[in-house]
Write a protein that holds these residues in place. Structure first.
Motif, PDB file in Angstrom:
ATOM      1  N   CYS A   1     -38.805 -27.204 111.002  1.00  0.00           N
ATOM      2  CA  CYS A   1     -40.141 -27.069 110.844  1.00  0.00           C
ATOM      3  C   CYS A   1     -40.093 -25.820 109.799  1.00  0.00           C
ATOM      4  O   CYS A   1     -40.865 -25.490 108.899  1.00  0.00           O
ATOM      5  CB  CYS A   1     -40.681 -26.204 112.200  1.00  0.00           C
ATOM      6  SG  CYS A   1     -42.465 -25.573 112.154  1.00  0.00           S
TER       7      CYS A   1
ATOM      8  N   ASP B   1     -43.946 -24.885 120.023  1.00  0.00           N
ATOM      9  CA  ASP B   1     -45.491 -24.661 120.053  1.00  0.00           C
ATOM     10  C   ASP B   1     -45.763 -23.139 119.773  1.00  0.00           C
ATOM     11  O   ASP B   1     -46.908 -23.113 119.257  1.00  0.00           O
ATOM     12  CB  ASP B   1     -45.912 -25.076 121.465  1.00  0.00           C
ATOM     13  CG  ASP B   1     -45.847 -26.631 121.774  1.00  0.00           C
ATOM     14  OD1 ASP B   1     -45.750 -27.290 120.849  1.00  0.00           O
ATOM     15  OD2 ASP B   1     -46.103 -27.035 122.617  1.00  0.00           O
TER      16      ASP B   1
ATOM     17  N   HIS C   1     -46.340 -23.014 116.058  1.00  0.00           N
ATOM     18  CA  HIS C   1     -47.545 -23.447 115.673  1.00  0.00           C
ATOM     19  C   HIS C   1     -48.770 -22.593 115.832  1.00  0.00           C
ATOM     20  O   HIS C   1     -49.577 -22.422 115.165  1.00  0.00           O
ATOM     21  CB  HIS C   1     -47.729 -24.844 116.282  1.00  0.00           C
ATOM     22  CG  HIS C   1     -46.562 -25.909 115.855  1.00  0.00           C
ATOM     23  ND1 HIS C   1     -46.350 -26.893 116.609  1.00  0.00           N
ATOM     24  CD2 HIS C   1     -45.880 -25.821 114.844  1.00  0.00           C
ATOM     25  CE1 HIS C   1     -45.298 -27.661 116.111  1.00  0.00           C
ATOM     26  NE2 HIS C   1     -45.292 -27.008 114.861  1.00  0.00           N
ATOM     27  N   VAL C   2     -48.783 -21.960 117.218  1.00  0.00           N
ATOM     28  CA  VAL C   2     -49.943 -20.955 117.411  1.00  0.00           C
ATOM     29  C   VAL C   2     -50.104 -19.840 116.518  1.00  0.00           C
ATOM     30  O   VAL C   2     -51.077 -19.215 116.163  1.00  0.00           O
ATOM     31  CB  VAL C   2     -49.572 -20.496 118.825  1.00  0.00           C
ATOM     32  CG1 VAL C   2     -50.512 -19.395 119.377  1.00  0.00           C
ATOM     33  CG2 VAL C   2     -49.885 -21.629 119.863  1.00  0.00           C
TER      34      VAL C   2
ATOM     35  N   ILE D   1     -49.002 -19.465 113.519  1.00  0.00           N
ATOM     36  CA  ILE D   1     -49.372 -20.206 112.187  1.00  0.00           C
ATOM     37  C   ILE D   1     -50.597 -20.155 112.118  1.00  0.00           C
ATOM     38  O   ILE D   1     -51.523 -19.707 111.129  1.00  0.00           O
ATOM     39  CB  ILE D   1     -48.506 -21.389 111.712  1.00  0.00           C
ATOM     40  CG1 ILE D   1     -47.046 -20.960 111.442  1.00  0.00           C
ATOM     41  CG2 ILE D   1     -49.094 -22.047 110.399  1.00  0.00           C
ATOM     42  CD1 ILE D   1     -46.093 -22.156 111.251  1.00  0.00           C
ATOM     43  N   SER D   2     -51.252 -20.962 113.132  1.00  0.00           N
ATOM     44  CA  SER D   2     -52.716 -21.117 113.250  1.00  0.00           C
ATOM     45  C   SER D   2     -53.453 -19.963 113.319  1.00  0.00           C
ATOM     46  O   SER D   2     -54.617 -19.908 112.605  1.00  0.00           O
ATOM     47  CB  SER D   2     -53.141 -22.043 114.442  1.00  0.00           C
ATOM     48  OG  SER D   2     -52.373 -23.190 114.513  1.00  0.00           O
ATOM     49  N   PHE D   3     -53.065 -18.884 114.075  1.00  0.00           N
ATOM     50  CA  PHE D   3     -53.463 -17.481 114.184  1.00  0.00           C
ATOM     51  C   PHE D   3     -53.852 -16.873 112.562  1.00  0.00           C
ATOM     52  O   PHE D   3     -54.826 -16.471 112.190  1.00  0.00           O
ATOM     53  CB  PHE D   3     -52.964 -16.787 115.014  1.00  0.00           C
ATOM     54  CG  PHE D   3     -53.536 -15.482 115.155  1.00  0.00           C
ATOM     55  CD1 PHE D   3     -54.813 -15.064 116.124  1.00  0.00           C
ATOM     56  CD2 PHE D   3     -53.097 -14.512 114.369  1.00  0.00           C
ATOM     57  CE1 PHE D   3     -55.312 -13.842 116.049  1.00  0.00           C
ATOM     58  CE2 PHE D   3     -53.573 -13.275 114.540  1.00  0.00           C
ATOM     59  CZ  PHE D   3     -54.723 -12.852 115.323  1.00  0.00           C
TER      60      PHE D   3
ATOM     61  N   LEU E   1     -53.885 -18.331 109.914  1.00  0.00           N
ATOM     62  CA  LEU E   1     -54.473 -19.231 108.899  1.00  0.00           C
ATOM     63  C   LEU E   1     -55.677 -19.058 109.266  1.00  0.00           C
ATOM     64  O   LEU E   1     -56.714 -18.797 108.526  1.00  0.00           O
ATOM     65  CB  LEU E   1     -54.221 -20.600 109.255  1.00  0.00           C
ATOM     66  CG  LEU E   1     -53.168 -21.288 108.813  1.00  0.00           C
ATOM     67  CD1 LEU E   1     -52.902 -22.882 108.994  1.00  0.00           C
ATOM     68  CD2 LEU E   1     -52.668 -20.760 107.183  1.00  0.00           C
ATOM     69  N   THR E   2     -56.319 -18.372 110.590  1.00  0.00           N
ATOM     70  CA  THR E   2     -57.837 -18.120 110.971  1.00  0.00           C
ATOM     71  C   THR E   2     -58.058 -16.821 110.237  1.00  0.00           C
ATOM     72  O   THR E   2     -59.161 -16.294 110.218  1.00  0.00           O
ATOM     73  CB  THR E   2     -57.831 -18.239 112.326  1.00  0.00           C
ATOM     74  OG1 THR E   2     -57.119 -17.103 112.985  1.00  0.00           O
ATOM     75  CG2 THR E   2     -57.751 -19.367 113.143  1.00  0.00           C
TER      76      THR E   2
ATOM     77  N   HIS F   1     -52.941 -17.961 103.684  1.00  0.00           N
ATOM     78  CA  HIS F   1     -52.781 -19.384 103.219  1.00  0.00           C
ATOM     79  C   HIS F   1     -51.505 -19.931 103.462  1.00  0.00           C
ATOM     80  O   HIS F   1     -50.386 -19.274 103.785  1.00  0.00           O
ATOM     81  CB  HIS F   1     -52.913 -19.336 101.655  1.00  0.00           C
ATOM     82  CG  HIS F   1     -54.282 -19.058 101.243  1.00  0.00           C
ATOM     83  ND1 HIS F   1     -54.757 -19.103  99.925  1.00  0.00           N
ATOM     84  CD2 HIS F   1     -55.413 -18.614 101.813  1.00  0.00           C
ATOM     85  CE1 HIS F   1     -56.044 -18.743  99.703  1.00  0.00           C
ATOM     86  NE2 HIS F   1     -56.536 -18.360 100.779  1.00  0.00           N
ATOM     87  N   HIS F   2     -51.463 -21.352 103.654  1.00  0.00           N
ATOM     88  CA  HIS F   2     -50.139 -22.037 103.915  1.00  0.00           C
ATOM     89  C   HIS F   2     -49.198 -21.456 102.964  1.00  0.00           C
ATOM     90  O   HIS F   2     -48.025 -21.219 103.333  1.00  0.00           O
ATOM     91  CB  HIS F   2     -50.401 -23.681 103.921  1.00  0.00           C
ATOM     92  CG  HIS F   2     -50.999 -24.036 105.044  1.00  0.00           C
ATOM     93  ND1 HIS F   2     -50.221 -24.328 106.213  1.00  0.00           N
ATOM     94  CD2 HIS F   2     -51.985 -24.437 105.255  1.00  0.00           C
ATOM     95  CE1 HIS F   2     -50.965 -24.834 106.922  1.00  0.00           C
ATOM     96  NE2 HIS F   2     -52.220 -25.108 106.462  1.00  0.00           N
TER      97      HIS F   2
END
Length: 298
Positions: A57, A81, A84-85, A87-89, A91-92, A96-97
């Motif tokens: 990852c 996981d 992923h949490v 990274i998602s946070f 992004l919000t 940027h990726h």
């Protein structure tokens, strides 16, 4: 989950037999979806599958997994996981990726942060204390990723209070240009440098407010040797750096010494700003003027 597959690169027909008898053809990495995460391509037979998945990852995001695991050992036991949490946070929050590799590369500790407990308070601090709008969060975090792992009550608030007491009033400048100061220890980093300037130069507060970068320079590797050269080799008074604290931002070996020596050869004396801020072309013209007019002064 996307994983990497290995497919052999094409080999010219005339050389195929020799290549097969001497060595395996080079591998070409491709990305495909749906394959099992424990793919042999990882070549990590002694590691548990969950760790392999995390390594994959990180590598797919462009993060140096070896460095990240070395600097943040807790990452080994962190569930995938959780990454992923996080990274998602981010992004919000407008990250940027394409920013993630640099952010996590500079601050691997952020990979094991807890969004609500650790990350959310940092963004709240930026908004409430520095008036950073949500659209500008990305700019600040990219400037100083280490902010993500700073405790608001134990680090960010004390640093901000200290800087305000010194006279820092430009919160916008602090947020967008010098946020690293907020991530710096008051006791171990900021205060020792301030005390050095006050002791050796006779002034500290006004200098760091005018030139916040002074707080990012090492006393032993920057401030002390440059001040010593100014006084001992250049024969100048420390009052000159009180007026021009940016002196410490110029390279001693590549800028200060060569230009001082060139001036000394011609008996030329210039103010520190003129000596150091001029371009190479402009400085060359000043030297030419000195060569043709021995009476040139400051």
């Amino acid at each position: 989950m996307a994983v990497l597959r290995v497919s052999p690169a094409p080999v010219p027909a005339g050389r195929r037999q020799d290549r097969l008898s001497t060595a395996r053809p080079p591998a070409k990495l491709q990305i495909s979806a749906g394959a099992h995460a424990a793919d042999p391509l990882l070549s990590l037979p002694d590691l548990p599958t969950p760790l392999k998945e995390k390594i994959l990852c990180m590598e797919m995001m462009g993060i140096d997994s070896g460095r990240a695991l070395s600097l943040n050992p807790a990452l080994r036991s962190t569930p995938l996981d959780s990454l992923h949490v996080i990274i998602s946070f981010l992004l919000t929050k407008g990250i940027h990726h394409k920013d993630l590799a640099r952010i996590f590369g500079m601050c691997p500790a952020a990979l094991t942060a807890e969004p609500r407990r650790d990350l959310a308070p940092v963004f709240n601090f930026l908004a409430a204390e520095l008036a950073v709008p949500s659209a500008a969060f990305r700019r600040v975090i990219n400037k100083c990723p280490r902010l993500l792992v700073c405790s608001v009550p134990d680090q960010l608030i004390p640093a901000l209070v200290f800087l305000k007491r010194l006279g820092f009033k430009d919160m916008e400048g602090l947020a967008y240009h010098d946020p690293v100061l907020l991530a710096s220890s008051v006791e171990k980093t900021l205060l020792p440098k301030l005390e050095f300037l006050e002791r050796e130069v006779g002034e500290g507060k006004e200098m760091v407010v005018r030139c916040p970068a002074l707080f990012t320079f090492s006393v032993e590797n920057n401030l002390r040797p440059k001040l010593g050269y100014l006084v001992e080799e250049m024969g100048r008074d420390v009052a000159e750096v009180r007026e021009f604290p940016q002196y410490f931002a110029f390279s001693l070996e590549k800028r200060i010494k060569p230009r001082h020596r060139a001036m000394e050869e011609r008996g030329l004396r210039l103010s520190l700003p003129t000596m150091l801020k001029t371009t190479d072309h402009e400085f060359g013209l000043l030297l030419q003027t000195a060569d043709s007019s021995p009476t040139v002064g400051p």
